[in-house]
Design a protein around this motif. Structure first.
Motif, PDB file in Angstrom:
ATOM      1  N   ALA A 163     -62.362  22.820 138.670  1.00 32.48           N
ATOM      2  CA  ALA A 163     -63.696  23.370 138.459  1.00 32.48           C
ATOM      3  C   ALA A 163     -64.668  22.751 139.455  1.00 32.48           C
ATOM      4  O   ALA A 163     -64.444  21.650 139.972  1.00 32.48           O
ATOM      5  CB  ALA A 163     -64.158  23.107 137.032  1.00 32.48           C
ATOM      6  N   VAL A 164     -65.747  23.441 139.719  1.00 33.78           N
ATOM      7  CA  VAL A 164     -66.777  22.936 140.632  1.00 33.78           C
ATOM      8  C   VAL A 164     -67.363  21.642 140.066  1.00 33.78           C
ATOM      9  O   VAL A 164     -67.684  21.550 138.876  1.00 33.78           O
ATOM     10  CB  VAL A 164     -67.893  23.979 140.823  1.00 33.78           C
ATOM     11  CG1 VAL A 164     -69.016  23.405 141.676  1.00 33.78           C
ATOM     12  CG2 VAL A 164     -67.333  25.245 141.460  1.00 33.78           C
ATOM     13  N   GLY A 165     -67.487  20.634 140.942  1.00 34.23           N
ATOM     14  CA  GLY A 165     -68.015  19.351 140.534  1.00 34.23           C
ATOM     15  C   GLY A 165     -66.961  18.355 140.117  1.00 34.23           C
ATOM     16  O   GLY A 165     -67.258  17.172 139.941  1.00 34.23           O
ATOM     17  N   TYR A 166     -65.714  18.796 139.979  1.00 35.31           N
ATOM     18  CA  TYR A 166     -64.622  17.916 139.605  1.00 35.31           C
ATOM     19  C   TYR A 166     -64.062  17.242 140.855  1.00 35.31           C
ATOM     20  O   TYR A 166     -64.352  17.655 141.974  1.00 35.31           O
ATOM     21  CB  TYR A 166     -63.545  18.688 138.837  1.00 35.31           C
ATOM     22  CG  TYR A 166     -63.897  18.879 137.370  1.00 35.31           C
ATOM     23  CD1 TYR A 166     -65.074  19.524 137.003  1.00 35.31           C
ATOM     24  CD2 TYR A 166     -63.069  18.410 136.359  1.00 35.31           C
ATOM     25  CE1 TYR A 166     -65.417  19.700 135.676  1.00 35.31           C
ATOM     26  CE2 TYR A 166     -63.405  18.584 135.020  1.00 35.31           C
ATOM     27  CZ  TYR A 166     -64.575  19.227 134.689  1.00 35.31           C
ATOM     28  OH  TYR A 166     -64.921  19.392 133.371  1.00 35.31           O
ATOM     29  N   PRO A 167     -63.232  16.191 140.711  1.00 37.62           N
ATOM     30  CA  PRO A 167     -62.829  15.385 141.874  1.00 37.62           C
ATOM     31  C   PRO A 167     -62.171  16.145 143.019  1.00 37.62           C
ATOM     32  O   PRO A 167     -62.360  15.774 144.179  1.00 37.62           O
ATOM     33  CB  PRO A 167     -61.852  14.360 141.257  1.00 37.62           C
ATOM     34  CG  PRO A 167     -62.341  14.194 139.851  1.00 37.62           C
ATOM     35  CD  PRO A 167     -62.798  15.559 139.438  1.00 37.62           C
ATOM     36  N   SER A 168     -61.433  17.214 142.728  1.00 34.22           N
ATOM     37  CA  SER A 168     -60.801  17.981 143.810  1.00 34.22           C
ATOM     38  C   SER A 168     -61.773  18.930 144.499  1.00 34.22           C
ATOM     39  O   SER A 168     -61.507  19.403 145.610  1.00 34.22           O
ATOM     40  CB  SER A 168     -59.609  18.791 143.266  1.00 34.22           C
ATOM     41  OG  SER A 168     -58.643  17.968 142.687  1.00 34.22           O
ATOM     42  N   LEU A 169     -62.880  19.225 143.814  1.00 38.53           N
ATOM     43  CA  LEU A 169     -63.869  20.190 144.322  1.00 38.53           C
ATOM     44  C   LEU A 169     -65.267  19.626 144.056  1.00 38.53           C
ATOM     45  O   LEU A 169     -66.041  20.173 143.283  1.00 38.53           O
ATOM     46  CB  LEU A 169     -63.659  21.537 143.605  1.00 38.53           C
ATOM     47  CG  LEU A 169     -64.372  22.779 144.115  1.00 38.53           C
ATOM     48  CD1 LEU A 169     -64.032  23.063 145.573  1.00 38.53           C
ATOM     49  CD2 LEU A 169     -64.021  23.984 143.263  1.00 38.53           C
ATOM     50  N   PRO A 170     -65.610  18.505 144.709  1.00 37.54           N
ATOM     51  CA  PRO A 170     -66.804  17.743 144.320  1.00 37.54           C
ATOM     52  C   PRO A 170     -68.139  18.319 144.770  1.00 37.54           C
ATOM     53  O   PRO A 170     -69.187  17.884 144.285  1.00 37.54           O
ATOM     54  CB  PRO A 170     -66.561  16.384 144.978  1.00 37.54           C
ATOM     55  CG  PRO A 170     -65.751  16.696 146.200  1.00 37.54           C
ATOM     56  CD  PRO A 170     -64.848  17.824 145.779  1.00 37.54           C
TER      57      PRO A 170
END
Length: 247
Positions: A163-170
């Motif tokens: 999800a947006v904002g999570y570690p893979s997609l910061p």
């Protein structure tokens, strides 16, 4: 594809561990059972008052181009990503684009690679006359229902779903790309100028079906990497820095 989920449909997919975490308790503590019972009662009341979760899922043909992913059908669009910059030996520096095949590649059946884009949301409080009382309980219950909708949606297109904002997609600004590609308005989702979703009980992100796809943390972003990322995103490093977590 737009879907509507009733609360009874979602309850089997609720991850209560995050609900307990939000309340600062552990699953094996006596307080956990009481808090969960309150959450389940609220879900029942929300269901009786017609509160639902709304979701959208779009599947795009795509190929990778370095640290970018290019959507080809039904709309041409380039998505840019950040790559890990750690220096651990014998450990690859991952990027989400690694989980999409490069241009020109097709599998044995000559099928192009694909990526999923999703968003889910639960009705705002003012829409339901029973949505009064403990605001923290209301928010944590609705957050879990929005995530349960994403989990159920994931069954239609299995894989990891950063999800947006999570570690893979910061990069929080990535949400504006998803707002362009998904029918946020039709779901009742609106964005602030800082890229926050309203209603708060909303989530969005990507789905990667590659069998080797896994979650990871991008970690700290160096100035040179940020400059390259900003160039690919068509903006400035200064603007992007405010959308990235501080390390």
């Amino acid at each position: 594809m737009k879907l509507t989920y009733t609360i009874p449909t979602l309850t089997p997919y609720v991850d209560w561990s995050y609900f307990y975490f939000a309340w600062g308790v552990k699953a094996d503590q006596p307080e956990a059972a009481e808090i969960r019972a309150e959450g389940e009662r609220l879900m029942h009341h929300l269901s009786l008052n017609g509160v639902v979760a709304r979701a959208a899922l779009e599947i795009y043909d795509a190929y990778s181009d370095g640290d970018d992913i290019v959507l080809t059908k039904p709309e041409a669009y380039r998505l840019s990503f950040l790559r890990q910059q750690h220096t651990r030996p014998d450990t690859p520096c991952l990027c989400l684009s690694d989980f999409i095949a490069p241009q020109g590649y097709a599998d044995a059946d000559h099928v192009a690679d694909r990526i999923g884009l999703f968003a889910t949301t639960v009705s705002a409080s003012h829409e339901c006359p029973c949505c009064t009382g403990d605001p923290l309980l209301m928010q944590t219950v609705k957050d879990r229902l929005a995530e349960a909708a994403a989990e159920l949606l994931n069954r239609d297109f299995p894989g990891i779903r950063p999800a947006v904002g999570y570690p893979s997609l910061p990069d929080q600004s990535f949400i504006f790309d998803l707002a362009h590609l998904l029918p946020f308005d039709e779901l009742g989702i609106h964005l602030t100028e800082n890229g926050m979703m309203q209603p708060h009980a909303s989530t969005c992100g990507l789905i990667f079906a590659h069998p080797a796809a896994r979650y990871f943390s991008v970690g700290p972003v160096a100035d040179d990497q940020l400059a390259d990322y900003a160039r690919r995103r068509g903006t400035s490093s200064e603007r992007l820095r405010k959308f990235l977590p501080k390390h």
